[in-house]
Write an enzyme that holds these catalytic residues in place. Structure first.
Site, PDB file in Angstrom:
ATOM      1  N   GLU A  38     -25.113  15.357  33.266  1.00 42.08           N
ATOM      2  CA  GLU A  38     -25.785  14.422  34.169  1.00 42.08           C
ATOM      3  C   GLU A  38     -25.439  14.561  35.578  1.00 42.08           C
ATOM      4  OE1 GLU A  38     -27.532  10.699  32.604  1.00 42.08           O
ATOM      5  OE2 GLU A  38     -26.444  11.498  31.063  1.00 42.08           O
ATOM      6  N   ASP A  43     -23.187  16.681  37.029  1.00 45.37           N
ATOM      7  CA  ASP A  43     -23.814  18.048  37.466  1.00 45.37           C
ATOM      8  C   ASP A  43     -25.094  18.192  38.100  1.00 45.37           C
ATOM      9  OD1 ASP A  43     -21.000  18.692  37.112  1.00 45.37           O
ATOM     10  OD2 ASP A  43     -21.623  20.049  35.219  1.00 45.37           O
ATOM     11  N   GLU A  51       9.655   6.040  37.158  1.00 41.02           N
ATOM     12  CA  GLU A  51       8.374   6.882  37.206  1.00 41.02           C
ATOM     13  C   GLU A  51       8.682   8.328  36.714  1.00 41.02           C
ATOM     14  OE1 GLU A  51       6.751   6.924  41.154  1.00 41.02           O
ATOM     15  OE2 GLU A  51       6.994   4.755  41.345  1.00 41.02           O
ATOM     16  N   LYS A 110       8.934  12.110  37.369  1.00 37.34           N
ATOM     17  CA  LYS A 110       8.943  13.009  38.588  1.00 37.34           C
ATOM     18  C   LYS A 110       7.997  14.283  38.468  1.00 37.34           C
ATOM     19  CE  LYS A 110      12.055  14.849  42.087  1.00 37.34           C
ATOM     20  NZ  LYS A 110      11.210  16.183  42.410  1.00 37.34           N
ATOM     21  N   ASP A 120       6.174  17.754  38.875  1.00 36.29           N
ATOM     22  CA  ASP A 120       6.707  19.012  39.403  1.00 36.29           C
ATOM     23  C   ASP A 120       5.331  19.749  40.116  1.00 36.29           C
ATOM     24  OD1 ASP A 120       8.330  20.818  40.274  1.00 36.29           O
ATOM     25  OD2 ASP A 120       8.512  21.788  38.344  1.00 36.29           O
ATOM     26  N   ARG A 133       3.305  18.134  52.941  1.00 35.06           N
ATOM     27  CA  ARG A 133       4.456  17.500  53.369  1.00 35.06           C
ATOM     28  C   ARG A 133       5.212  18.172  54.299  1.00 35.06           C
ATOM     29  NH1 ARG A 133      10.042  17.887  52.021  1.00 35.06           N
ATOM     30  NH2 ARG A 133      11.049  16.230  52.643  1.00 35.06           N
ATOM     31  N   TYR A 172       1.960   8.231  44.319  1.00 32.95           N
ATOM     32  CA  TYR A 172       3.090   7.254  43.941  1.00 32.95           C
ATOM     33  C   TYR A 172       3.799   6.507  45.119  1.00 32.95           C
ATOM     34  CZ  TYR A 172       5.164  11.657  46.029  1.00 32.95           C
ATOM     35  OH  TYR A 172       5.060  12.590  46.747  1.00 32.95           O
ATOM     36  N   LYS A 219      12.924   3.558  41.743  1.00 32.70           N
ATOM     37  CA  LYS A 219      12.902   2.928  42.973  1.00 32.70           C
ATOM     38  C   LYS A 219      13.167   1.523  42.946  1.00 32.70           C
ATOM     39  CE  LYS A 219       9.097   6.436  43.848  1.00 32.70           C
ATOM     40  NZ  LYS A 219       7.603   6.691  43.899  1.00 32.70           N
ATOM     41  N   LYS A 238      17.282  13.992  37.547  1.00 34.23           N
ATOM     42  CA  LYS A 238      16.837  15.310  36.955  1.00 34.23           C
ATOM     43  C   LYS A 238      17.220  15.412  35.467  1.00 34.23           C
ATOM     44  CE  LYS A 238      14.913  17.491  40.723  1.00 34.23           C
ATOM     45  NZ  LYS A 238      15.140  18.686  41.030  1.00 34.23           N
ATOM     46  N   CYS A 277       7.409  56.115  23.263  1.00 35.21           N
ATOM     47  CA  CYS A 277       7.081  54.935  22.651  1.00 35.21           C
ATOM     48  C   CYS A 277       8.591  54.702  21.586  1.00 35.21           C
ATOM     49  CB  CYS A 277       5.933  54.781  21.793  1.00 35.21           C
ATOM     50  SG  CYS A 277       5.880  53.453  20.641  1.00 35.21           S
ATOM     51  N   CYS A 331       6.862  55.020  17.529  1.00 34.25           N
ATOM     52  CA  CYS A 331       6.365  56.015  17.060  1.00 34.25           C
ATOM     53  C   CYS A 331       6.630  57.479  17.844  1.00 34.25           C
ATOM     54  CB  CYS A 331       4.780  55.829  16.954  1.00 34.25           C
ATOM     55  SG  CYS A 331       3.916  55.944  18.581  1.00 34.25           S
ATOM     56  N   CYS A 353       1.710  52.628  25.063  1.00 37.21           N
ATOM     57  CA  CYS A 353       2.101  53.713  24.053  1.00 37.21           C
ATOM     58  C   CYS A 353       0.451  54.160  23.686  1.00 37.21           C
ATOM     59  CB  CYS A 353       2.495  53.015  22.884  1.00 37.21           C
ATOM     60  SG  CYS A 353       2.093  54.234  21.093  1.00 37.21           S
ATOM     61  N   CYS A 393      -0.046  53.813  16.151  1.00 34.48           N
ATOM     62  CA  CYS A 393       1.539  53.401  16.401  1.00 34.48           C
ATOM     63  C   CYS A 393       1.770  52.212  15.569  1.00 34.48           C
ATOM     64  CB  CYS A 393       1.751  53.089  17.755  1.00 34.48           C
ATOM     65  SG  CYS A 393       3.474  52.246  17.967  1.00 34.48           S
TER      66      CYS A 393
HETATM   67  S1  IVH Z   1       8.685   9.244  45.780  1.00 34.16           S
HETATM   68  C1  IVH Z   1      10.706   8.445  49.631  1.00 34.16           C
HETATM   69  N1  IVH Z   1       7.843   9.561  43.313  1.00 34.16           N
HETATM   70  O1  IVH Z   1       9.535  14.421  44.586  1.00 34.16           O
HETATM   71  C2  IVH Z   1      10.417   8.741  48.155  1.00 34.16           C
HETATM   72  N2  IVH Z   1       8.398  11.507  44.599  1.00 34.16           N
HETATM   73  O2  IVH Z   1      12.286  15.221  46.249  1.00 34.16           O
HETATM   74  C3  IVH Z   1       9.482  10.101  48.259  1.00 34.16           C
HETATM   75  N3  IVH Z   1       7.976  13.663  43.488  1.00 34.16           N
HETATM   76  O3  IVH Z   1       8.650  15.327  47.821  1.00 34.16           O
HETATM   77  C4  IVH Z   1       8.877  10.384  46.862  1.00 34.16           C
HETATM   78  N4  IVH Z   1       7.086  12.739  41.572  1.00 34.16           N
HETATM   79  O4  IVH Z   1       7.216  15.647  45.907  1.00 34.16           O
HETATM   80  C5  IVH Z   1       8.195  10.070  44.523  1.00 34.16           C
HETATM   81  N5  IVH Z   1       7.048   9.491  41.228  1.00 34.16           N
HETATM   82  C6  IVH Z   1       7.431  10.303  42.408  1.00 34.16           C
HETATM   83  C7  IVH Z   1       7.365  11.688  42.553  1.00 34.16           C
HETATM   84  C8  IVH Z   1       7.844  12.203  43.775  1.00 34.16           C
HETATM   85  C9  IVH Z   1       7.416  13.694  42.213  1.00 34.16           C
HETATM   86  C10 IVH Z   1       8.244  14.664  44.227  1.00 34.16           C
HETATM   87  C11 IVH Z   1       7.712  14.582  45.805  1.00 34.16           C
HETATM   88  C12 IVH Z   1       8.936  14.295  46.625  1.00 34.16           C
HETATM   89  C13 IVH Z   1       9.727  15.065  45.895  1.00 34.16           C
HETATM   90  C14 IVH Z   1      11.176  14.285  46.227  1.00 34.16           C
END
Ligand code: IVH
Length: 681
Positions: free
Chosen positions: A46, A48, A125, A127, A129, A148, A241, A305, A329, A423, A426, A441, A446
Site C-alpha cells: 500500500e 509503495d 552504546e 559502537k 561500524d 564527517r 547518537y 559517554k 574496542k 586442476c 583431476c 577447471c 572433475c
Molecule cells: S559518538 C564526540 N557514538 O565512531 C563523540 N560515535 O571514533 C563522537 N560511532 O566518528 C562520536 N557508534 O562514526 C559515537 N554510539 C556511537 C557511535 C559512534 C559509532 C563512530 C562515529 C565516530 C567514530 C568515533
C-alpha cells in the site's frame, strides 16, 4: 510542512495540489509509524502504491516538487560533484580503550579531572561500524546532510541521505507537547546490515561488478554515489547518537537528549544502556561482545559517554576527541601468524581458490589454521608468499582471510605462489576468466567439483541434509556411490553402511534425513543446484516470479534479465545451465525420486501461512538461520522488530528488549520447544 509554493500552484487544479499535499502527509506519517514507532498501519505494498501515485503526479507537475517530499526516497537528479559543507560544531573522533583496565583508567581520569570520588554515570552504546554523518534540520525539515570528512568540513550528500527510509525528511513530534527545534543538527552512523551486504554483493556479482570488502565499505560507497537513484537501491540504515548545534533541545543528560531525538522520530540504537556505573559498564562491555554477531549489523566496540551534559562541558575536549567519552574496542579479530603453505581448492563451479595453511592461531576464542586468499589477483595484490608472516582476520561466521603481509618479517626464504596450470584434483587444464579474475577447471567430471556441488546441495540453506558433510561426501564420491547430487536420493542404507565408516544407526539417520529433505521450497531447490551467479537472493526472486518448473524453463534470456534484481550475468548463466541436457537429466532424476518442490502458493497453504515471527535471544537447539529458513519454508515471515503485526515472539536464552515489547503489546511469546514443535522438528 513547507509544502507547495503558492505562486507555483496558482495555475494548477487545486484538487491536484490538495492530492499531492495529502499523499505527502500520509507517506510521511506511515514512514514515521514504520521506523520510528515500529508500528506500521499499512502494508508495504500500500505504501509503495501511494509513493508511486505521488511520483506520477510530481512527474506530471514538476513545478510542485518540493525538498521535503517523501518521493525523494527514491532518489533525485544526479550530481556532477559533491559540494563541501562546514560543520558548525566540529565532528570529533573518540579515543580508544582496548581492555577493562583502559576503561577503568578512563573512569579514573574523568573523576580526577572533575575532582570527585563519587561514581560517575555513563551511558553505554554499541559502537556501530559504519559511516558518520550529520543532518541539519531547519524548522523540522531536513535541509543538509553531510559526511564527517576531516571533522571540520565534509561532503554534502543530502539527496543520498534522503533515500534512507530510517531518516526523517520532515520531523513529526510523537507527543503533542514536544516542540520542533528551529535549528537542529543530529549526528549518526549509516550502516548496512550483514544480510543487506550479502545481498548487495550477490547482486553486484550477478551484474559482473566489483564486490565490496565489508558492510562499512559498502555503506561508504553507497553514500558517495553521485546518482542518488543508485543510493536508493542500497540497503542503508541509520542510527542517531548525538547532536551538533541543537537550539531548543535544552537537556541535562546525554540519555535524555537521545530520548528527545527519539520523540522527534530519529532512530536510536535499541541496545543502549543508560546512566550506569562503571562496574555495570564493564558488564555491558562483556555482554555486548558476546552479542556482537547476533546483531544484524557490525559493531566494533562500545562507546561510553559521561551522561551529564554539565559534566561533559566541564571535562571539555582535546583538538581530536572529547574527554568525556571513549570508544572501547572489542578484542582483536585480527592476529599475526605464519603461512606454512598455500594449496588450491576446487569449488562447485570448478573455480580454483588459493587457501593459506596457517600456523594455528587463536582469534577471539577460535582456533584458525586456514584462510582464504580468494583468487590469484588477490594473492598478487597482497603479495602473499609461502613463509610470510601475516595478519589474519576472522569475524563471526565468515571465512578467515589474510589482511596483509608484514613485509619487515621477511628473511628472503619466502616462496612466491603461482596458480597451477592444471586442476590439482583431476589434472585437466584450467581456463582463465579474465573478467572475473578466476581460474577454473574445465573438466565436467572433475571429482573435486562434484564433491563441492554435492556438499553445497546438501548444505543448510539448500536441501539441509543433516549428516551429509564433506568427509562422507568425499568417500561416497571416491567409492563411486555418488556421481552427482541427483544420486543422493537413490542411496540406500546398505550402501552407506558398506563404507564401513558408520554404524547401522547412523546410516539409518542419514537415510531418514535424505527422505525428510524431499519437500523443499522452490527457492532453496534452485539455490541447491549451484548455478553460477544464482545465489539465495536470486533464487528467491525467481521463485516468486515463476510458479512451476516449466514456466522457468520456458523463460528467455531477455525476459530474465529484465526481472528486477536479476542482471544479464545471472540471466545468461541460468539460460546456459538450463540449455545443457545433463542438467535437465539431473533435475528429472531428482524429481523422479519423489522430491516435491513447494511453489509459492503451496508454501502459503502450509501451517504458518503469513504468520509473523520475531526471534530474540539465543536458540540452543538450532541456529537462528535454521529457524528463519524453516519458518519461511512453512510460509511464515520473520521480522526484526516487534509490532502489533507480530504473531509470535520466539524467545531463546537471554532474550532482549523485544520480549518486553511483546509483553507490552500483548504479542504471544513462545519458548524454543514450542517453536520447534510449530516447525515440526
Ligand atoms: S559518538 C564526540 N557514538 O565512531 C563523540 N560515535 O571514533 C563522537 N560511532 O566518528 C562520536 N557508534 O562514526 C559515537 N554510539 C556511537 C557511535 C559512534 C559509532 C563512530 C562515529 C565516530 C567514530 C568515533
Amino acid at each position: 510542512m513547507r509544502g507547495i509554493d503558492k505562486n507555483m500552484s496558482e495555475f494548477i487544479d487545486p484538487n491536484i495540489v490538495k492530492k499531492i499535499e495529502s499523499l505527502r502527509k500520509e507517506l510521511h506519517k506511515h514512514n514515521y509509524r514504520y521506523y520510528a514507532m515500529d508500528d506500521p498501519e499499512i502494508s508495504d505494498s500500500e505504501y509503495d502504491r501511494m509513493m508511486q501515485e505521488l511520483i506520477e503526479l510530481e512527474t506530471e507537475y514538476p513545478e510542485l516538487l518540493s525538498p521535503d517530499s517523501p518521493s525523494l526516497r527514491v532518489g533525485a537528479s544526479p550530481l556532477k560533484k559533491f559540494e563541501t559543507v562546514r560543520h558548525s560544531v566540529k565532528m570529533l573522533s573518540l579515543d580508544n580503550a582496548f581492555s577493562n583496565s583502559d576503561v577503568l583508567d578512563f573512569d579514573r581520569r574523568v573523576r580526577k579531572e572533575l575532582g570527585t570520588d563519587e561514581q560517575i554515570l555513563y551511558t553505554a552504546e554499541p559502537k556501530m561500524d559504519g559511516v558518520a554523518v550529520e543532518l541539519v534540520y531547519e524548522d523540522g525539515t531536513l535541509v543538509i546532510a553531510s559526511t564527517r570528512g576531516d571533522g571540520e568540513t565534509g561532503e554534502e550528500i543530502t539527496a543520498n541521505v534522503k533515500t534512507i527510509r530510517t531518516v526523517p525528511i520532515l520531523l513529526q513530534p510523537r507527543k503533542e507537547k514536544s516542540v520542533i527545534p528551529v535549528s537542529l543538527e543530529v549526528r549518526g552512523e549509516v550502516v548496512i546490515s550483514r544480510e543487506g551486504f550479502r545481498r548487495l554483493n550477490e547482486d553486484m556479482l550477478s551484474r559482473g561488478l566489483p564486490l565490496f570488502a565489508n558492510p562499512r565499505n559498502a555503506a561508504a560507497g553507497s553514500l558517495r554515489q553521485l546518482d542518488s537513484k543508485m543510493t536508493a537501491r542500497r540497503p542503508l540504515e541509520i542510527f542517531f547518537y548525538g547532536t551538533g548545534e541543537a537550539d531548543g533541545i535544552n537537556i541535562e543528560s546525554h540519555w535524555d537528549r537521545l530520548c528527545a531525538l527519539k520523540e522527534l522520530g530519529f532512530r536510536i540504537n535499541p541496545h543502549i544502556r543508560p546512566k550506569i556505573k562503571i562496574d555495570d559498564v564493564l558488564e555491558y562491555y562483556r555482554e555486548l561482545e558476546k552479542k556482537r554477531y547476533e546483531l544484524p549489523y557490525d559493531i566494533d566496540g562500545m562507546v561510553i559517554k559521561t551522561d551529564s551534559i554539565r559534566l561533559q562541558l566541564r571535562l571539555g575536549s582535546t583538538a581530536r576527541s572529547p574527554r568525556w567519552a571513549i570508544a572501547c574496542k572489542f578484542k582483536a579479530i585480527q592476529e599475526t601468524t605464519r603461512i606454512l603453505d598455500i594449496s588450491v581448492q576446487v569449488g562447485r563451479t570448478g573455480t580454483l581458490t588459493p587457501v593459506a595453511h596457517l600456523e594455528t592461531v587463536n582469534i577471539g576464542g577460535v582456533n584458525v589454521n586456514r584462510a582464504t586468499l580468494h583468487n590469484e589477483d588477490e594473492v598478487k595484490r597482497k603479495d602473499v608468499r609461502i613463509g610470510d608472516t601475516v595478519i589474519v582476520q576472522r569475524a563471526g561466521d565468515v571465512i578467515p582471510e589474510i589482511v596483509k603481509v608484514i613485509n619487515t618479517a621477511r628473511n628472503g626464504n619466502e616462496k612466491v605462489f603461482n596458480m597451477p596450470e592444471n586442476c590439482p584434483s583431476c589434472g585437466s587444464r584450467v581456463v582463465r576468466d579474465e573478467k572475473e579474475a578466476s581460474v577454473r577447471c574445465s573438466n565436467e567430471f572433475c571429482s573435486a567439483k562434484i564433491k563441492a556441488q554435492i556438499e553445497h546441495f546438501a548444505s543448510k540453506r539448500a536441501f539441509d541434509i543433516e549428516g551429509l558433510g564433506d568427509k562422507l561426501t568425499g568417500q561416497l564420491v571416491d567409492k563411486g556411490l555418488l556421481y552427482s547430487y541427483a544420486d543422493i536420493f537413490y542411496l540406500d542404507k546398505t550402501e552407506i553402511e558398506s563404507l564401513g565408516r558408520m554404524g547401522a544407526k547412523s546410516a539409518e539417520n542419514l537415510a531418514e534425513a535424505i527422505e525428510k529433505s524431499k519437500n523443499i521450497p522452490f527457492a532453496r531447490f534452485l539455490y541447491a543446484l549451484g548455478i553460477r551467479h544464482v545465489g539465495e537472493h536470486i533464487a528467491e526472486i525467481l521463485s516468486l516470479k515463476y510458479s512451476s518448473l516449466e514456466s522457468l524453463f520456458g523463460a528467455t534470456y531477455d525476459e530474465l534479465k529484465e526481472i528486477k534484481g536479476i542482471g544479464p550475468v545471472a540471466a545468461k548463466s541460468l539460460i546456459d545451465f538450463l540449455n545443457r541436457e545433463e542438467n535437465l537429466k539431473k533435475i528429472d532424476r531428482i524429481l523422479r525420486s519423489g522430491v516435491k518442490l513447494l511453489f509459492k502458493e503451496e508454501i502459503k497453504k502450509v501451517t504458518l501461512g503469513g504468520k509473523v515471527f520475531v526471534l530474540t535471544g539465543v536458540l540452543e537447539t538450532m541456529t537462528r538461520n535454521e529457524a528463519v529458513n524453516k519458518i519461511k519454508m512453512l510460509g511464515g515471515k520473520v521480522s526484526e522488530s516487534v509490532s502489533k503485526k507480530t504473531d509470535y515472539v520466539a524467545a531463546g536464552k537471554s532474550p532482549g528488549s523485544k520480549m518486553e515489547k511483546a509483553r507490552a503489546l500483548g504479542v504471544e511469546i513462545i519458548d524454543e520447544d514450542t517453536l520447534k514443535a510449530m516447525l515440526g522438528s
